[in-house]
Design an enzyme around this catalytic site. Sequence first.
Site, short mmCIF file in Angstrom:
data_model
loop_
_atom_site.label_atom_id
_atom_site.label_comp_id
_atom_site.label_asym_id
_atom_site.label_seq_id
_atom_site.Cartn_x
_atom_site.Cartn_y
_atom_site.Cartn_z
N ALA A 49 0.84 -1.19 0.00
CA ALA A 49 0.00 0.00 0.00
C ALA A 49 0.88 1.25 0.00
O ALA A 49 1.96 1.25 0.61
CB ALA A 49 -0.88 -0.01 1.24
N GLY A 56 0.81 -5.71 0.12
CA GLY A 56 0.08 -5.84 -1.13
C GLY A 56 0.98 -6.19 -2.32
O GLY A 56 0.52 -6.78 -3.30
N GLU A 87 1.90 -6.86 7.27
CA GLU A 87 0.80 -5.95 7.66
C GLU A 87 0.58 -5.83 9.15
O GLU A 87 0.20 -4.76 9.63
CB GLU A 87 -0.50 -6.41 6.99
CG GLU A 87 -0.61 -6.05 5.52
CD GLU A 87 -0.05 -7.12 4.60
OE1 GLU A 87 0.71 -7.99 5.06
OE2 GLU A 87 -0.38 -7.07 3.40
N1 COA Z 1 4.33 3.76 0.37
C1 COA Z 1 4.75 4.97 -0.03
N2 COA Z 1 6.06 5.28 -0.24
C2 COA Z 1 6.95 4.30 -0.02
C3 COA Z 1 6.57 3.01 0.40
C4 COA Z 1 5.20 2.75 0.59
N3 COA Z 1 4.73 1.54 0.95
N4 COA Z 1 7.68 2.25 0.54
C5 COA Z 1 8.70 3.04 0.22
N5 COA Z 1 8.28 4.28 -0.12
C6 COA Z 1 9.07 5.44 -0.52
C7 COA Z 1 9.94 5.92 0.62
O1 COA Z 1 9.21 6.77 1.48
C8 COA Z 1 11.03 6.63 -0.13
O2 COA Z 1 10.60 7.88 -0.58
P1 COA Z 1 11.21 9.24 0.09
O3 COA Z 1 12.69 9.13 -0.11
O4 COA Z 1 10.56 10.33 -0.67
O5 COA Z 1 10.80 9.17 1.53
C9 COA Z 1 11.19 5.78 -1.38
O6 COA Z 1 9.98 5.04 -1.54
C10 COA Z 1 12.33 4.78 -1.26
O7 COA Z 1 12.14 4.03 -0.07
P2 COA Z 1 13.25 3.88 1.06
O8 COA Z 1 12.57 3.53 2.36
O9 COA Z 1 14.19 5.03 1.04
O10 COA Z 1 14.02 2.58 0.50
P3 COA Z 1 14.84 1.52 1.35
O11 COA Z 1 15.53 0.67 0.34
O12 COA Z 1 15.65 2.18 2.41
O13 COA Z 1 13.73 0.64 2.10
C11 COA Z 1 11.71 -0.67 2.26
C12 COA Z 1 12.84 -0.14 1.36
C13 COA Z 1 10.71 -1.37 1.35
C14 COA Z 1 12.26 -1.68 3.29
C15 COA Z 1 11.06 0.48 3.03
O14 COA Z 1 10.77 1.52 2.09
C16 COA Z 1 9.77 0.11 3.68
O15 COA Z 1 9.77 -0.56 4.72
N6 COA Z 1 8.62 0.54 3.09
C17 COA Z 1 7.32 0.27 3.65
C18 COA Z 1 6.91 -1.15 3.29
C19 COA Z 1 5.60 -1.48 3.91
O16 COA Z 1 5.47 -1.58 5.11
N7 COA Z 1 4.58 -1.64 3.04
C20 COA Z 1 3.26 -1.89 3.44
C21 COA Z 1 3.10 -3.29 3.75
S1 COA Z 1 1.45 -3.56 4.27
#
Ligand code: COA
Length: 264
Positions: free
Chosen positions: A70, A115, A138
């Site tokens: 999401a 998702g 989640e």
């Molecule tokens: N929704 C919106 N933006 C997201 C996102 C999400 N689910 N996941 C990553 N992004 C964005 C980040 O905010 C970042 O943007 P910004 O630099 O403008 O803040 C960009 O994408 C890159 O992500 P970043 O976190 O810098 O990359 P990373 O390699 O350090 O980490 C993840 C990658 C996937 C581990 C980490 O982004 C994360 O945990 N994201 C959330 C995942 C999540 O919980 N999803 C929902 C599951 S229900």
Amino acid sequence: MEDALMQPAVLVERRGGTLLLTLNRPDRLNALSLELVQAFEAALTAAADDGSWRVCLLAAAGDKGFCAGADLKERATMSEEQVRQFVPRLQALASQLSSLDRPTIALVQGAALGGGLELALACDLRIAAEEATLGLTEVQLGIIPGAGGTQRLTRLVGVAKAKELIFMARRLTGAEAVAEGVANAVVPRAALLETGLAWAERIALGAPLAIVAAKRAIDEGAALPLAEGLAVERACYAPLVETTDRVEALNAFREKRLPRFEGR
Ligand code: COA
């Protein structure tokens, strides 16, 4: 469109008989915004109506994320009512993907979380890059998988393993995903697309109607008691007996050559 300089949120390409759909929001790790969901729904509707492809690959732009689930930034701006409406739409999107009548393969690189993994689980097969991260995380966000994850992961790996992965929000590498039965194969990132295309070509060697019937028999029978599943198998087999391709395969065997299937 906010992202990627007005690029479409989902890219649609053909590679021979293979349909390649690419989630294209790499600066947000292809997170499922409303815009991306709308574009994916439209691409899947068009794919279902297009009888000319044999295998569909689901890929994602960028190296860091297949799909980070999401869009948590957009989600934070939604009212409870909007969330209530959006989540079933994600579930319907995954169902739209899983109900395509021909084989689908997810090519998972980077993060496939929430998702994102649920979309990959809605595909028939999953090929993961070595450094991929796959997880239904989640519960750490105060919710549960809502796009089919509790059901599809359980059917794939069994009740106890699904509970382990979901309760602990485990994040699997590509190799761990294969070991746990979540992915079919793990390859280096650079070989992901090439491997997907090779698998698609290999699948396309089978008779088109037979592949469709095999997918239907497996999917419809999977949740049924064995006797009912066997009835589904018979129903899927029966129309193939009358096909030209079945006769062609027998002739090709006799003549020691490869069959030329025409999908009829
Ligand atoms: N929704 C919106 N933006 C997201 C996102 C999400 N689910 N996941 C990553 N992004 C964005 C980040 O905010 C970042 O943007 P910004 O630099 O403008 O803040 C960009 O994408 C890159 O992500 P970043 O976190 O810098 O990359 P990373 O390699 O350090 O980490 C993840 C990658 C996937 C581990 C980490 O982004 C994360 O945990 N994201 C959330 C995942 C999540 O919980 N999803 C929902 C599951 S229900």
